[in-house]
Write a protein that holds these residues in place. Structure first.
Motif, PDB file in Angstrom:
ATOM      1  N   GLU A  35       0.587  -1.146  -0.767  1.00 39.46           N
ATOM      2  CA  GLU A  35       0.157   0.035  -0.046  1.00 39.46           C
ATOM      3  C   GLU A  35       1.120   0.958   0.247  1.00 39.46           C
ATOM      4  O   GLU A  35       2.030   1.762   0.133  1.00 39.46           O
ATOM      5  N   PHE A  36       0.413   2.381  -0.890  1.00 39.56           N
ATOM      6  CA  PHE A  36       0.704   3.616  -0.538  1.00 39.56           C
ATOM      7  C   PHE A  36      -0.378   4.711   0.640  1.00 39.56           C
ATOM      8  O   PHE A  36      -0.661   4.292   0.300  1.00 39.56           O
ATOM      9  N   PHE A  37       0.312   4.349   1.995  1.00 41.79           N
ATOM     10  CA  PHE A  37      -0.256   4.880   3.332  1.00 41.79           C
ATOM     11  C   PHE A  37       0.494   5.996   3.144  1.00 41.79           C
ATOM     12  O   PHE A  37       1.918   6.269   3.642  1.00 41.79           O
ATOM     13  N   LYS A 182       5.154   8.078  -7.272  1.00 39.23           N
ATOM     14  CA  LYS A 182       3.965   7.299  -7.763  1.00 39.23           C
ATOM     15  C   LYS A 182       4.646   6.214  -7.935  1.00 39.23           C
ATOM     16  O   LYS A 182       4.306   4.708  -8.046  1.00 39.23           O
ATOM     17  N   GLN A 185       7.120   3.603  -6.594  1.00 38.99           N
ATOM     18  CA  GLN A 185       5.857   2.581  -5.537  1.00 38.99           C
ATOM     19  C   GLN A 185       5.250   1.373  -6.599  1.00 38.99           C
ATOM     20  O   GLN A 185       5.022   0.249  -6.222  1.00 38.99           O
ATOM     21  N   ARG A 186       5.060   1.488  -7.710  1.00 42.18           N
ATOM     22  CA  ARG A 186       4.033   1.367  -8.421  1.00 42.18           C
ATOM     23  C   ARG A 186       4.521  -0.153  -8.894  1.00 42.18           C
ATOM     24  O   ARG A 186       4.698  -1.546  -8.873  1.00 42.18           O
ATOM     25  N   THR A 191       5.719  -1.273   0.037  1.00 41.95           N
ATOM     26  CA  THR A 191       4.863  -0.516   0.658  1.00 41.95           C
ATOM     27  C   THR A 191       5.524   0.634   1.045  1.00 41.95           C
ATOM     28  O   THR A 191       6.809   0.069   1.830  1.00 41.95           O
ATOM     29  N   SER A 206      -1.445   8.559  -2.291  1.00 46.05           N
ATOM     30  CA  SER A 206      -1.666   8.022  -1.673  1.00 46.05           C
ATOM     31  C   SER A 206      -2.576   6.553  -1.804  1.00 46.05           C
ATOM     32  O   SER A 206      -3.924   7.369  -2.236  1.00 46.05           O
ATOM     33  N   ASP A 207      -2.901   5.444  -1.377  1.00 47.45           N
ATOM     34  CA  ASP A 207      -4.389   4.765  -1.383  1.00 47.45           C
ATOM     35  C   ASP A 207      -5.292   5.065  -0.615  1.00 47.45           C
ATOM     36  O   ASP A 207      -6.517   5.297  -0.842  1.00 47.45           O
ATOM     37  N   ARG A 208      -4.778   5.509   0.873  1.00 42.94           N
ATOM     38  CA  ARG A 208      -4.929   5.729   1.665  1.00 42.94           C
ATOM     39  C   ARG A 208      -4.203   6.458   2.088  1.00 42.94           C
ATOM     40  O   ARG A 208      -3.087   7.161   2.514  1.00 42.94           O
ATOM     41  N   SER A 222      -9.680   6.326   2.017  1.00 42.36           N
ATOM     42  CA  SER A 222      -9.486   6.750   0.632  1.00 42.36           C
ATOM     43  C   SER A 222      -8.980   8.039  -0.059  1.00 42.36           C
ATOM     44  O   SER A 222      -9.670   9.336   0.930  1.00 42.36           O
TER      45      SER A 222
END
Lengths: 342, 272
Positions: A35-37, A182, A185-186, A191, A206-208, A222
């Motif tokens: 996740e990108f938190f 981003k 990260q993908r 994480t 972010s995802d969340r 989100s």
């Protein structure tokens, strides 16, 4: 990614008190693998302390932090499978860029040839091929930022911690780095836990997002949900423009004096003579200031009966250009009125 | 915004003043070198009646000069070592910890270099007397170490203050334990500051005369040798040769210290 639902980091009733100061106060949450938190909040809200609790620079005074299911209480930073990108980059000034990136591998006794190859590869990924021989002092701020990122990622940590990594960069570079971070990260699938006080950064990457305030999490959701359905007035104000409506006006609109809010871009701005649509909520006021921002214009409207609302209009069309002091009518669809838990 | 190398060019008045300052400071040094070669052995007449390299031979043949030089080198070297250890430890403690009376302790560390040498010298002498310590090589070293500690301390603490505290955390974060962090991050970061501080301490000790006079007893360091030699009626140029030795031996370390700390803008030396 092995399993999208497995948990990378979990906080169970974690507190970090410094005497009477509750930097982090009974916080529980889970961050999913891959996740990108983002941890978003004003300074002193506890977000950086949470990051340092994961890195191992701080120990909780209560509760437990687990990384991939393992309780990490008492485990020093150098025995944790996480790496950090520091706010001021913390590059080693006496080492070259390549030595900086290879530091973690050197400590783990990776053979020199492999170490150099992996460091070079990582420099390539952050678009710094050929910079390996330079000293950090010979790089620009944006380049140092990338070296810090490469130095952390080369160790293939299971979790990457980023402490306001773009804070020292100028606006253009910051926006460019948001896109790149981003993308990276993908690509690596690690994480990312990202601490920032910049709501734009948190929303765009972010995802969340967890919104921190006074050592607690106000809301975790989100980006879209956070923006469209903030649970508290604090979140509404911190993520976007607050546009708080309370008192008599709130009572007229909702039947209760509980403060409510409406996003500036959801508001329609019409000349006062135009009749309001039947399904909308309508208020009248006068334009008290106009801020031209290029792509859009921000109007501050003083409401009849007190209070102010900000209205954001796209400069798509010029059929109606109110000027300062004009009487106007504002309306929005009832579903766009945001109510908060009390 | 302008890229700020473009300062205004100095006017001729300022240029002349700067050159006057440089000459005022350095012409006397040129005279010392010039009079190494004079044929006049009793007074410093100008211009020198003739030039000779004879005095170098005379000076080098003097055992007492060699003894003085040897003593000065040994004192400077050992004072430097003591200063490196104590100065670094003091700087590390002052940087790392906050405690009651810290400002006072800082002041006390800096005091030996801030006070006139004569006060330091008198107090040391009084202290040695009270402790019934006879003057020796070691009283001399102790005296020199007091002010040598300060330059090492200044250099190390300046470097520590300029280093990001996150460096240590970054090293730990990348898997290094305390020992590895010390070896790979802290020590290399301090290395040039230590070397620069050490060089300055060495140079400072090597040409020191005031504290030396009070703590040496009847030992002759090179500066004391020069002072005594000056009062003798003949072979005057020998003192000039000795002075040039002091210059050469102190100039090297100071130049090195300057280059070592130039990039990092540390406060390498401070007054004295």
């Amino acid at each position: 990614m092995a399993n999208g639902e497995s948990i990378a980091v979990s906080f169970r009733n974690v507190s970090r008190h410094y005497g009477a100061v509750k930097a982090v106060d009974d916080v529980s949450f889970d961050i999913k693998d891959g996740e990108f938190f983002a941890m978003l909040g004003p300074s002193g809200s506890g977000k950086t302390t949470c990051l340092r609790l994961i890195a191992g620079f701080e120990q909780p005074t209560g509760g437990a932090v687990a990384i991939h299911g393992q309780d990490v209480t008492g485990i020093p930073p150098y025995d944790r499978d996480v790496n950090t990108v520091f706010q001021d980059y913390a590059l080693f000034p006496h080492m070259t860029v390549l030595e900086n990136v290879g530091y973690g591998l050197m400590i783990r006794k990776v053979p020199k040839a492999e170490r150099q190859q992996r460091a070079e590869e990582m420099l390539g990924m952050v678009a710094l091929s050929g910079f390996g021989g330079r000293k950090p002092s010979q790089l620009s701020g944006g380049q140092r930022q990338r070296v810090a990122l490469a130095r952390a990622l080369v160790n293939r940590p299971s979790v990457l911690l980023l402490d306001e990594p773009l804070g020292a960069l100028d606006l253009k570079l910051r926006e460019q780095m948001q896109v790149e971070l981003k993308a990276i990260q993908r690509r690596v699938g690690i994480t990312f836990i990202y601490v920032t006080h910049d709501q734009g950064e948190a929303l765009s990457m972010s995802d969340r997002v967890a919104v921190f305030n006074h050592g607690r999490i106000e809301q975790m959701a989100s980006p879209a949900e956070l923006y469209e359905r903030p649970k508290t007035a604090f979140v509404a104000g911190f993520v976007g423009i607050s546009n708080l409506i309370d008192g008599a006006l709130a009572e007229r609109l909702t039947g209760s004096a509980q403060p409510v809010s409406v996003r500036p871009e959801k508001i329609h701005l019409e000349p006062a003579r135009v009749a309001a649509p039947a399904d909308g909520q309508t208020v009248s006021g006068t334009i008290s200031s106009i801020l031209y921002l290029g792509a859009n214009t921000r109007y501050l409207v003083a409401l009849e009966g007190g209070g102010e609302l900000t209205v954001l209009l796209q400069n798509r069309d010029t059929h109606f250009e109110p000027t300062q002091g004009d009487a106007v009518r504002l309306w929005w669809e009832a579903r766009h009125l945001m109510r908060f838990a009390s | 915004m302008r890229s700020d190398t473009g300062r205004a060019k100095a006017g001729w008045g300022l240029t002349a003043a700067a050159w006057f300052g440089v000459l005022f400071l350095n012409v006397p040094i040129l005279f010392i070198i010039l009079y190494c070669f004079t044929t006049d052995d009793r007074s410093y007449s100008f211009p020198p009646p003739g030039l000779t390299t004879r005095w170098f031979g005379v000076a080098l043949a003097r055992d007492d000069l060699w003894a003085a030089l040897g003593l000065s080198l040994r004192v400077a070297f050992i004072s430097m070592l003591i200063a490196l250890v104590l100065g670094t430890l003091a700087a590390a403690a002052m940087f790392r910890f906050r405690f009651f009376g810290k400002e006072t302790v800082t002041l006390l560390i800096l005091l030996p270099i801030a006070l006139p040498g004569i006060v330091t010298g008198m107090s040391l002498r009084a202290a040695f007397d009270l402790a019934n310590l006879p003057f020796s090589f070691w009283t001399l070293v102790l005296g020199h170490a007091t002010f040598c500690i300060v330059v090492v301390y200044n250099n190390v603490i300046a470097r520590l203050r300029r280093s990001s505290p996150a460096l240590v955390e970054a090293s730990m974060d990348l898997g290094a334990n305390s020992f590895q962090t010390f070896r790979h991050v802290i020590l290399p970061n301090l290395a040039t500051a230590l070397l620069a501080g050490g060089m300055l301490a060495f140079a400072l000790s090597f040409d020191e005369i005031i504290v030396t006079t009070f703590t040496a007893g009847n030992q002759n360091t090179l500066p004391i040798f020069i002072l005594k030699e000056l009062s003798r009626p003949h072979n005057r140029p020998v003192t000039n040769v000795a002075a040039v030795m002091v210059m050469v031996i102190t100039f090297g370390p100071i130049l090195l210290a300057y280059y070592l700390t130039r990039d990092t803008q540390d406060t390498a030396g401070s007054g004295k």
